[in-house]
Design a protein around this motif. Structure first.
Motif, mmCIF file in Angstrom:
data_model
loop_
_atom_site.group_PDB
_atom_site.id
_atom_site.type_symbol
_atom_site.label_atom_id
_atom_site.label_comp_id
_atom_site.label_asym_id
_atom_site.label_seq_id
_atom_site.Cartn_x
_atom_site.Cartn_y
_atom_site.Cartn_z
ATOM 1 N N LYS A 43 -53.314 -33.897 79.202
ATOM 2 C CA LYS A 43 -52.946 -34.793 78.103
ATOM 3 C C LYS A 43 -53.767 -34.524 76.852
ATOM 4 C CE LYS A 43 -54.029 -39.264 77.976
ATOM 5 N NZ LYS A 43 -54.020 -40.723 78.268
ATOM 6 N N GLN B 28 -58.869 -33.737 73.491
ATOM 7 C CA GLN B 28 -58.459 -32.955 74.661
ATOM 8 C C GLN B 28 -59.670 -32.589 75.498
ATOM 9 O OE1 GLN B 28 -57.459 -28.786 72.920
ATOM 10 N NE2 GLN B 28 -57.386 -30.257 71.230
ATOM 11 N N THR C 296 -54.094 -36.216 72.695
ATOM 12 C CA THR C 296 -53.761 -37.387 71.880
ATOM 13 C C THR C 296 -54.174 -37.141 70.442
ATOM 14 O OG1 THR C 296 -54.108 -38.899 73.750
ATOM 15 C CG2 THR C 296 -54.123 -39.867 71.539
ATOM 16 N N SER D 236 -49.579 -39.367 72.382
ATOM 17 C CA SER D 236 -50.087 -38.582 73.501
ATOM 18 C C SER D 236 -48.948 -37.759 74.081
ATOM 19 C CB SER D 236 -50.674 -39.483 74.586
ATOM 20 O OG SER D 236 -51.828 -40.160 74.126
ATOM 21 N N TRP D 237 -49.279 -36.581 74.582
ATOM 22 C CA TRP D 237 -48.264 -35.733 75.190
ATOM 23 C C TRP D 237 -48.937 -34.790 76.179
ATOM 24 C CZ3 TRP D 237 -50.828 -34.686 70.851
ATOM 25 C CH2 TRP D 237 -51.187 -33.366 70.561
#
Length: 399
Positions: free
Chosen positions: A349, A361, A351, A342-343
């Protein structure tokens, strides 16, 4: 790399390409997009601008990650599958790119998937959309930050509030993007009671939608309840504006479509109040990354960031996070770091789903607002559609 050389040395090249980078080595990233040969080139340019700004943001302007300088290599697919395969092989082989990012057209990008497998190198798909890019013909070296057709269409279906009273005719382009999209839309409507009464597919470069529109009008006009024409289109042609000009309202028919780049949103002024769902609009996302992107983009280019600028930035942020967290800086190390990763992005966020490497998303439901002081129609946010509201099919099951 020329075809003959690839055939002779493919296996050896793949083994060499999988070797880890050493401390002083630069990390080479190839941006493999169509920058000539089609109207889609504006998507590519936005994506590459966003990618470069994402690297800048993530590295605080140093263009360096864990002591490695980032070196970008630009390749033009010309929107031709054979050229795309050749330049991707060249990027992995001759240029020694650790990661490639691309492409723009779904049909062209699909032809690139086997090259990533042949060279055992990461292909990060951005901004191409089709579900099939993480489907059965994909492979473990392919990751995808762009949304897919199922996200587009499940969000679109939620925005239309489907029920037994809803009848829909669809118009899409006759290639992977369009056909995957309508397939996903029909799947999203399953069990809701809504009915698709007509499907129209037209060549990518179509500019006259009269015949298709008349067929959709005829299929819908005598239906009870709500009647909607759903348009799923990329690039030029302006089907939304042209069909709106044919006055579908005389049959009680409304139009709906997803979001688009700012120049294309000008045509949406013809349909105030239209409801739909979008991947990104710069005013919808509320987070520090998007705030930075909007401020910097307006300062540098005099306009807000667009649809694919945000996607390019999301891809760059994924790459930096993967490099920072990978235990070994090679393909296998990156795959282990990216699966389930995840970022944060301009959209919030994301994933990477472990099973098929699609980035999950949020999407944004909107209602079109027309402001005479704004050049384009505003897809005003009605609500955020979160990943847990969408049941996105797993495309690839092998590991």
């Amino acid at each position: 790399m020329k075809l003959a050389a690839r055939l002779i040395g493919g296996a050896l090249a793949a083994a060499v390409m999988a070797a880890p980078a050493f401390a002083a080595d630069p990390i080479k990233i190839a941006l493999v997009h169509g920058t000539s040969g089609a109207s889609f080139d504006v998507y590519s340019k936005q994506s590459e601008t966003g990618f470069e700004m994402g690297l800048e943001y993530a590295t605080k302007g140093t263009m360096e990650v864990n002591g490695h300088k980032i070196e970008l290599i630009h390749k033009d697919t010309q929107f031709k599958p054979d050229v795309a395969r050749a330049v991707l092989a060249e990027a992995y082989g001759d240029d020694d790119a650790l990661i490639a990012v691309g492409g723009t057209s779904s049909g062209v990008t699909k032809g690139m998937l086997p090259i990533a497998k042949e060279y055992k190198r990461i292909l990060l798909v951005e901004p191409a959309v089709a579900d099939s890019l993480t489907g059965p013909d994909s492979n473990r070296y392919v990751f995808k930050t762009s949304r897919n057709s199922s996200m587009d269409m499940q969000a679109q279906a939620l925005a239309l509030k489907p029920g037994k009273d809803l009848h829909v005719a669809t118009l899409a382009q006759d290639y992977a993007f369009g056909r995957d999209g309508i397939k996903a839309f029909k799947a999203a409507l399953k069990g809701t009671g809504a009915t698709v009464v007509d499907e129209e597919y037209a060549p990518i470069k179509t500019t006259d939608f009269t015949a298709a529109a008349e067929r959709m009008f005829n299929a819908l006009k005598d239906k009870p309840g709500r009647k909607v024409i759903l348009i799923y289109w990329a690039g030029g042609g302006d089907p939304l504006g042209k069909i709106a000009a044919m006055d579908p309202g005389r049959y009680g028919i409304k139009l709906s479509t997803g979001g688009n780049i700012l120049p294309a949103l000008a045509a949406y002024k013809a349909v105030p109040g239209m409801e739909g769902a979008t991947y990104y609009y710069y005013e919808d996302a509320k987070n520090p990354i998007n705030d930075w992107l909007v401020k910097e983009h307006e300062k540098r280019f005099g306009t807000p960031p667009d649809f694919f600028t945000a996607g390019g930035m999301a891809a760059a942020l994924a790459v930096v996070k993967a490099i920072e967290t990978a235990k070994t800086l090679d393909t296998e190390g990156l795959i282990k770091a990216m699966e389930g990763m995840s970022w944060e992005t301009p959209k919030g966020k994301m994933t990477f789903r472990k099973e098929d490497h699609q980035a999950l998303q949020s999407m944004y439901a909107f209602k079109i607002k027309v402001d005479p002081n704004v050049k384009w129609a505003i897809p005003e946010l009605t609500r955020v559609i979160t990943p847990d509201e969408m049941n996105i099919p797993i495309g690839r099951h092998d590991q």
